[in-house]
Design a protein around this motif. Structure first.
Motif, short mmCIF file in Angstrom:
data_model
loop_
_atom_site.label_atom_id
_atom_site.label_comp_id
_atom_site.label_asym_id
_atom_site.label_seq_id
_atom_site.Cartn_x
_atom_site.Cartn_y
_atom_site.Cartn_z
N MET A 1 0.85 -1.20 0.00
CA MET A 1 0.00 0.00 0.00
C MET A 1 0.88 1.24 0.00
N THR A 2 0.55 2.19 -0.83
CA THR A 2 1.29 3.45 -0.89
C THR A 2 0.50 4.54 -0.19
N CYS A 3 1.18 5.63 0.09
CA CYS A 3 0.52 6.80 0.68
C CYS A 3 1.17 8.04 0.10
N ASP A 4 0.39 8.93 -0.46
CA ASP A 4 0.96 10.07 -1.16
C ASP A 4 0.99 11.34 -0.31
N HIS A 5 0.70 11.23 0.99
CA HIS A 5 0.75 12.39 1.88
C HIS A 5 0.77 11.90 3.33
N LEU A 6 1.73 12.40 4.10
CA LEU A 6 1.81 11.99 5.51
C LEU A 6 0.61 12.47 6.32
N GLY A 7 -0.08 13.48 5.81
CA GLY A 7 -1.25 14.00 6.50
C GLY A 7 -2.43 13.05 6.52
N LYS A 8 -2.38 12.01 5.71
CA LYS A 8 -3.47 11.04 5.72
C LYS A 8 -2.99 9.60 5.86
N ILE A 9 -1.68 9.42 6.12
CA ILE A 9 -1.14 8.06 6.20
C ILE A 9 -1.83 7.23 7.27
N ALA A 10 -2.05 7.79 8.46
CA ALA A 10 -2.66 7.02 9.54
C ALA A 10 -4.10 6.65 9.23
N PHE A 11 -4.84 7.59 8.64
CA PHE A 11 -6.24 7.32 8.31
C PHE A 11 -6.34 6.21 7.25
N LYS A 164 -18.01 20.03 17.73
CA LYS A 164 -19.15 19.65 16.89
C LYS A 164 -18.91 20.00 15.43
N THR A 165 -17.93 20.86 15.18
CA THR A 165 -17.75 21.38 13.82
C THR A 165 -16.40 21.04 13.19
N ALA A 166 -15.43 20.63 13.99
CA ALA A 166 -14.06 20.45 13.48
C ALA A 166 -13.96 19.31 12.47
N ASP A 167 -14.83 18.31 12.59
CA ASP A 167 -14.75 17.16 11.69
C ASP A 167 -14.97 17.58 10.24
N ALA A 168 -15.90 18.47 10.02
CA ALA A 168 -16.18 18.94 8.66
C ALA A 168 -15.00 19.74 8.13
N GLU A 169 -14.41 20.57 8.98
CA GLU A 169 -13.25 21.37 8.56
C GLU A 169 -12.06 20.46 8.26
N LEU A 170 -11.87 19.42 9.09
CA LEU A 170 -10.78 18.48 8.85
C LEU A 170 -10.96 17.79 7.49
N ALA A 171 -12.19 17.39 7.19
CA ALA A 171 -12.47 16.73 5.91
C ALA A 171 -12.15 17.66 4.74
N GLU A 172 -12.50 18.93 4.87
CA GLU A 172 -12.22 19.89 3.79
C GLU A 172 -10.71 20.07 3.60
N ARG A 173 -9.98 20.15 4.71
CA ARG A 173 -8.53 20.32 4.60
C ARG A 173 -7.88 19.06 4.02
N GLN A 174 -8.41 17.89 4.41
CA GLN A 174 -7.89 16.65 3.84
C GLN A 174 -8.05 16.63 2.32
N ASN A 175 -9.13 17.18 1.84
CA ASN A 175 -9.36 17.23 0.40
C ASN A 175 -8.40 18.19 -0.30
N ARG A 176 -7.84 19.14 0.47
CA ARG A 176 -6.93 20.12 -0.13
C ARG A 176 -5.45 19.74 0.05
N LEU A 177 -5.20 18.57 0.68
CA LEU A 177 -3.81 18.15 0.85
C LEU A 177 -3.10 18.09 -0.50
N SER A 178 -1.86 18.55 -0.49
CA SER A 178 -1.13 18.67 -1.75
C SER A 178 0.34 18.32 -1.53
N LEU A 179 0.99 17.85 -2.57
CA LEU A 179 2.43 17.58 -2.51
C LEU A 179 3.22 18.87 -2.32
N ASN A 180 2.58 19.99 -2.57
CA ASN A 180 3.25 21.28 -2.40
C ASN A 180 3.15 21.81 -0.96
N ASP A 181 2.44 21.09 -0.09
CA ASP A 181 2.28 21.54 1.30
C ASP A 181 3.65 21.67 1.98
N LEU A 182 3.84 22.77 2.69
CA LEU A 182 5.07 22.98 3.46
C LEU A 182 4.97 22.12 4.71
#
Length: 602
Positions: A1-11, A164-182
């Motif tokens: 299994m590969t993972c293209d971003h450390l921000g989602k590797i655990a998930f 009550k609201t952070a889960d939706a924000e986390l999902a949105e940020r996960q969708n914006r994860l990029s190889l260009n992320d610092l």
């Protein structure tokens, strides 16, 4: 299994391997090693990510992690990446002024402090900082002192657990994860100037994983790696995440001083280490051999010679050793060498990445002779660690080299034999440092500041740091690190700083291994009141003269130490004589010991 971003590797891993262990830690309540599964780690990361969002952390905000190694900081780091924030790791031994510089340079608003020392330094910085606003204390035993800007790690996590609201924000940020992320800003030690924040993006890490996957083909989920070096260092950091990427379980060592005990408890198959670790093992083993009876000493020395002949003259060249030699080696491998490795705790070791400084040829030869598969390498923060290394599955290594160039990393030799780098693991530059970026690159190639050359087989050999190369008043060039590496393999020498620039000969400031020297003084019946008295004793000075003469026998006459001074205190980061990665600050040392140096040239 590969993972293209450390921000989602655990998930991602938790979906497939929820119950599989990924990390190990030593529980301080019962002193037993416990596992953390991918599922548990993913849940921890989610809670921390929610809490960061609730605290107002935005994408590309810089978050500092100021701690010794612990599983919590791995979870925090991955949570930051999950919400597209940037982590800035700080060495656990950093002073307030060092922390303050980085806080100001990176405009850090939030620090995670591991234990009381890091917490206290963080609060000192916070009181006068225009940027730092919050300190989160990880260890539950930290005394907060009633500071309104501080919060315990447990209370911090409650923000995420109750959100009550952070889960939706986390999902949105996960969708914006990029190889260009610092991903990280890792500040270099600054031996010759102020620290510089090295920009490492997600693309740098992903390429590092890819090329290590090509080189290290046998790393798999049966392996166990011990995280021993600071995770604030790119070597341990990149290696730990590569291990997680490969489903290797990582045991996190919290206290470096307990490494000898921890090795025996964990018995890793792999572990990153710096040369000094192996030098101490080399000295310890040889010291033990010297204590043996004459017959046993002769047997052990013979075993090492057999191992050297078999492993270095035959095995590393892919040649079949003579039957008699092979049988002798197999006997020693299953007896003396096996016992040696078991005593250390490395009896299950497959290979050991080693970098950070030059490893003495004598130590390297000894380790390979007794069967330690030392994978010597070379790299920098700016190259996301590895530029070259021995191939642990290809025995054709060269002892004096730093190994084969990694796949897809380009190396060429520039002016003054400077090693130049290009490739996808190489940083784009330094944070907030336009002048350093201007001088740090030439025609798209990164300038390492190291001099070296490529062998005809394409292996990289490091000669010296260009800025540290000394020129004597007689016009001879001396590489101080080369001379120092000869000296510090002696069990009576802990540190050495070579002096030679614009001088008529080479001299040295020597920090003895105090405990070992005291034991010798007792055996030799040398009386003294203080360490200063002992180091001025003519018998001790003569003792060191003899040892230093033997150690540098293969150096050119102009490279050899002619005079030396024994010091009663060590070089330390607290005295500003060492960087946080324990490299010598030569200008500072020369200033602190100006009187002693001048006396060596009278």
């Amino acid at each position: 299994m590969t993972c293209d971003h450390l921000g989602k590797i655990a998930f991602q891993k938790a979906k497939e391997f929820a119950d599989r262990p990924v990390l190990k830690y030593k529980d301080e309540t019962d002193a037993k090693w416990k596992d953390i599964s991918w599922g548990e780690l993913a849940q921890q990361i989610k809670v921390i990510a929610h809490s960061l969002i609730e605290m107002g952390v935005k994408e590309e905000d810089r978050i500092a992690i100021f701690s010794q190694n612990m599983v919590e900081i791995i979870a925090v780091d991955l949570a930051c990446q999950a919400i597209r924030a940037t982590t800035v790791p700080l060495y656990a031994t950093s002073s307030s002024s060092q922390v303050e510089y980085i806080v100001n340079d990176a405009q850090i608003s939030l620090i995670f402090a591991g234990e009381q020392y890091q917490y206290d330094r963080s609060i000192e910085v916070l009181q006068n900082s225009q940027y730092l606003k919050k300190v989160i204390a990880i260890d539950p035993s930290i005394q907060l002192g009633g500071n309104d800007a501080a919060i315990s790690f447990e209370d911090f996590k409650k923000h995420g657990e109750e959100s009550k609201t952070a889960d939706a924000e986390l999902a949105e940020r996960q969708n914006r994860l990029s190889l260009n992320d610092l991903t990280t800003l890792i500040y270099t030690s600054g031996t010759t100037g102020e620290p510089k924040g090295v920009i490492l993006r997600q693309s740098n890490y992903q390429q590092a994983f890819r090329i290590h996957d090509i080189r290290l083909t046998n790393v798999n989920d049966k392996d166990l790696s011990l995280s021993f070096l600071p995770l604030s260092h790119i070597f341990e950091r990149a290696w730990t995440y590569f291990c997680m990427y490969k489903n290797v379980v990582v045991a996190v060592n919290k206290n470096p001083k307990m490494i000898q005990q921890v090795l025996k408890e964990v018995r890793p198959t792999m572990m990153c280490a710096v040369p000094r670790f192996w030098e101490k093992i080399y000295m310890g083993v040889n010291d033990k051999i010297d204590s043996f009876s004459p017959l046993m000493k002769k047997l052990m020395k013979h075993a090492v010679k057999i191992g050297e002949k078999r492993n270095l003259e035959y095995k590393r060249y892919g040649k079949q050793a003579p039957l008699g030699l092979n049988l002798q080696y197999l006997f020693y491998k299953k007896t003396l060498f096996k016992l040696l490795k078991k005593v250390i705790g490395l009896d299950r070791g497959l290979f050991f990445p080693t970098a950070g400084a030059a490893l003495s040829d004598d130590v390297n030869v000894f380790l390979h002779s007794v069967g330690f598969n030392i994978c010597v390498g070379y790299g920098l923060t700016e190259s996301t660690a590895t530029v070259s290394c021995y191939n642990p599955y290809n025995e054709k290594y060269e002892i004096h080299s730093a190994g084969d160039i990694m796949p897809e990393v380009e190396v060429k030799i520039g002016e003054n034999d400077e090693i130049l780098l290009r490739g996808k693991t190489i940083t784009e530059g330094y944070y907030n440092k336009p002048e350093a970026n201007e001088t740090g690159f030439i025609d798209g190639w990164f300038r390492t500041g190291d001099a070296g050359y490529l062998t005809k087989e394409g292996r990289l050999v490091i000669r010296e740091r260009i800025k540290e190369l000394f020129k004597t008043s007689n016009g001879k060039y001396v590489a101080p690190q080369q001379v120092e590496s000869k000296l510090i393999v002696d069990k009576y020498i802990e540190q050495a700083a070579i002096i030679a620039d614009q001088r008529k000969y080479v001299s040295a400031l020597i920090v003895p291994a105090y405990a070992t020297l005291e034991a010798y003084a007792e055996t030799a019946k040398i009386k003294y009141e203080t360490m200063e008295d002992l180091l001025k004793n003519e018998k001790i000075i003569s003792f060191y003269e003899g040892r230093i003469q033997q150690l540098q026998g293969d150096l050119a006459a102009y490279e050899q130490v002619k005079r030396f001074t024994l010091l009663a205190r060590p070089f330390t980061p607290e005295n500003d004589e060492l960087t946080l990665t324990l490299k010598l600050k030569r200008k500072v040392i020369s200033h602190h010991y100006e009187k002693e140096i001048e006396e060596m040239y009278l």
